[in-house]
Design a protein around this motif. Structure first.
Motif, short mmCIF file in Angstrom:
data_model
loop_
_atom_site.label_atom_id
_atom_site.label_comp_id
_atom_site.label_asym_id
_atom_site.label_seq_id
_atom_site.Cartn_x
_atom_site.Cartn_y
_atom_site.Cartn_z
N ASP A 23 0.40 -0.93 -0.17
CA ASP A 23 -0.37 -0.16 -0.23
C ASP A 23 1.11 0.91 -0.22
OD1 ASP A 23 -2.35 2.06 0.23
OD2 ASP A 23 -2.44 1.23 2.01
N GLY A 24 0.58 1.79 -1.14
CA GLY A 24 2.01 3.11 -1.44
C GLY A 24 2.38 2.45 -2.51
N LEU A 25 4.59 3.71 -2.60
CA LEU A 25 4.84 3.12 -3.98
C LEU A 25 5.81 2.47 -3.56
CD1 LEU A 25 5.45 4.59 -6.14
CD2 LEU A 25 6.95 6.48 -5.17
N ARG A 26 5.90 1.55 -4.67
CA ARG A 26 7.26 0.23 -4.80
C ARG A 26 8.02 0.75 -6.06
NH1 ARG A 26 7.52 -5.00 -3.58
NH2 ARG A 26 9.48 -5.84 -1.98
N VAL A 27 9.10 0.92 -5.59
CA VAL A 27 10.83 1.21 -6.75
C VAL A 27 11.12 -0.20 -6.95
CG1 VAL A 27 12.04 2.63 -7.85
CG2 VAL A 27 10.50 3.61 -6.61
N ASN A 84 0.05 1.80 -5.32
CA ASN A 84 -1.44 1.34 -4.84
C ASN A 84 -1.56 1.73 -3.85
OD1 ASN A 84 -3.56 -1.13 -4.83
ND2 ASN A 84 -1.88 -1.60 -2.80
N ARG A 85 -3.00 1.98 -4.24
CA ARG A 85 -3.80 2.04 -2.67
C ARG A 85 -4.96 1.13 -2.64
NH1 ARG A 85 -3.18 6.28 -0.38
NH2 ARG A 85 -3.62 5.18 1.31
N GLY A 86 -4.61 0.39 -1.12
CA GLY A 86 -5.84 -0.69 -1.00
C GLY A 86 -5.19 -1.83 -0.09
N ALA A 87 -6.47 -2.91 -0.62
CA ALA A 87 -6.32 -3.79 -0.21
C ALA A 87 -5.96 -5.03 -1.85
CB ALA A 87 -6.21 -4.57 0.77
N GLU A 88 -5.65 -4.28 -2.52
CA GLU A 88 -5.30 -5.30 -3.94
C GLU A 88 -4.23 -6.52 -3.90
OE1 GLU A 88 -7.36 -5.15 -6.13
OE2 GLU A 88 -8.08 -3.27 -4.64
N ASN A 133 -10.19 5.18 -10.08
CA ASN A 133 -10.76 3.89 -9.72
C ASN A 133 -9.33 3.39 -8.11
OD1 ASN A 133 -11.10 1.37 -8.70
ND2 ASN A 133 -11.88 0.76 -11.13
N PRO A 134 -9.72 3.11 -6.87
CA PRO A 134 -8.81 2.89 -5.63
C PRO A 134 -8.82 1.17 -6.39
CG PRO A 134 -10.48 3.09 -4.77
CD PRO A 134 -11.23 3.32 -6.59
N HIS A 135 -8.60 0.91 -7.29
CA HIS A 135 -9.03 -0.80 -7.07
C HIS A 135 -8.04 -1.36 -8.21
CE1 HIS A 135 -12.06 -1.21 -3.92
NE2 HIS A 135 -12.37 -0.90 -4.31
N ILE A 136 -7.06 0.01 -9.12
CA ILE A 136 -6.58 -0.44 -10.08
C ILE A 136 -5.40 0.39 -10.09
CG2 ILE A 136 -5.69 0.51 -12.45
CD1 ILE A 136 -8.48 0.15 -13.23
#
Length: 296
Positions: free
Chosen positions: A45-49, A79-83, A126-129
């Motif tokens: 949840d956040g930014l991943r590089v 990403n934001r949320g539990a994906e 859309n927070p799910h994408i």
């Protein structure tokens, strides 16, 4: 047939460092994969590089077609949320990677939605994408990854050093995955190969590198085209790249603790006196101090 991860991984060398009050994490490691396997995992949840230096994997993210990341490659995921994502690792390969994870709160301090848009992250309402961007690795990021892998410090010094390198890597990644090249004439595939050959010549001749004119002659380009093309592909001039490569090589050699400072200096084309000054200016620490840490 896909195996489970534990059975398929022949050897794993993984290091995780939690940095800056737990809001930033640095993960680096190597996977030696014996046979193909699939792994599902919750997205950060956040930014991943993610820097994939060698190896490849097939990925699946919500809202995206399946895609392959093949090293050397740079991948940004917002990403934001539990994906959840899916990764398929091919057997018979060694995958080497470095990844920086920033929580949404901390990411706001080093970037914003506009910066991510400029990086081509395709932000959606859309927070799910999850937002996704894949590009080549700038040479400057290779240098940062080498410094991360070679860090000999311990305790608070290590945390401060790695925090700085994690943020440096993130900053370069966001900048390098911008809207693309602006202005100028596109570089042909043939010229791009010649320019990469010039870089390889510098890498293999750190002690006695050819001058720009000789380097251009060796790869079949004129000096102006080599200098301009080199800057566009690698983000710096041939001379600047040579200096970075020399310093990175010196850092690795000194960190191993097996070579004297004078020997390292001559190995990369410096006298010991000039080397000490250049090294401290570049890394903020003297070769002697770094050797001292390596010997602990």
């Amino acid at each position: 047939m896909m195996e489970n991860g534990a059975a398929a991984i022949e050897q794993e060398d993984r290091r995780v460092d939690a940095l800056y009050d737990g809001q930033t994490a640095l993960t680096a490691g190597t996977l030696k994969i014996a046979s193909s396997f699939r792994r599902n995992e919750a997205l950060f949840d956040g930014l991943r590089v993610i820097v994939v230096e060698t190896g490849k994997l097939e990925c699946g993210l919500p809202g995206h077609d399946r895609f392959t990341v093949a090293g050397p490659a740079l991948c940004l995921v917002w990403n934001r949320g539990a994906e959840e994502g899916e990764h398929v690792f091919s057997g018979g390969q060694t995958l080497r990677y470095t990844a920086v994870s920033l929580t949404p709160t901390f990411a706001a301090h080093v970037s914003d939605d506009a910066a991510l848009r400029r990086a081509g992250s395709f932000l959606s309402d859309n927070p799910h994408i999850p937002a996704l961007r894949i590009s080549r690795i700038p040479e400057s990021i290779r240098g940062v990854c080498s410094q991360i892998a070679a860090c000999p410090l311990k305790g608070a010094g290590r945390s401060l050093f790695l925090t700085g390198k994690a943020l440096e890597l993130t900053g370069i990644a966001l900048e390098s995955t911008g809207d693309g090249e602006t202005g100028g004439t596109a570089i042909s595939l043939a010229d791009a190969e010649r320019i990469r050959a010039a870089k390889d010549l510098l890498d293999s001749n750190l002690a006695h590198p050819p001058a720009l004119a000789g380097l251009a002659l060796a790869v079949g380009l004129n000096s102006r085209k080599l200098r301009e093309g080199f800057s566009r592909i690698f983000g710096m001039s041939p001379n600047a790249y040579l200096h970075e490569a020399r310093m990175d090589a010196a850092y690795r050699l000194l960190s191993s603790g097996d070579m004297q400072i004078a020997t390292v200096a001559y190995r990369i084309g410096f006298t010991p006196a000039h080397f000490s000054v250049a090294f401290k200016k570049h890394f903020g620490v003297s070769p002697k101090a770094l050797r001292g840490h390596a010997d602990i």
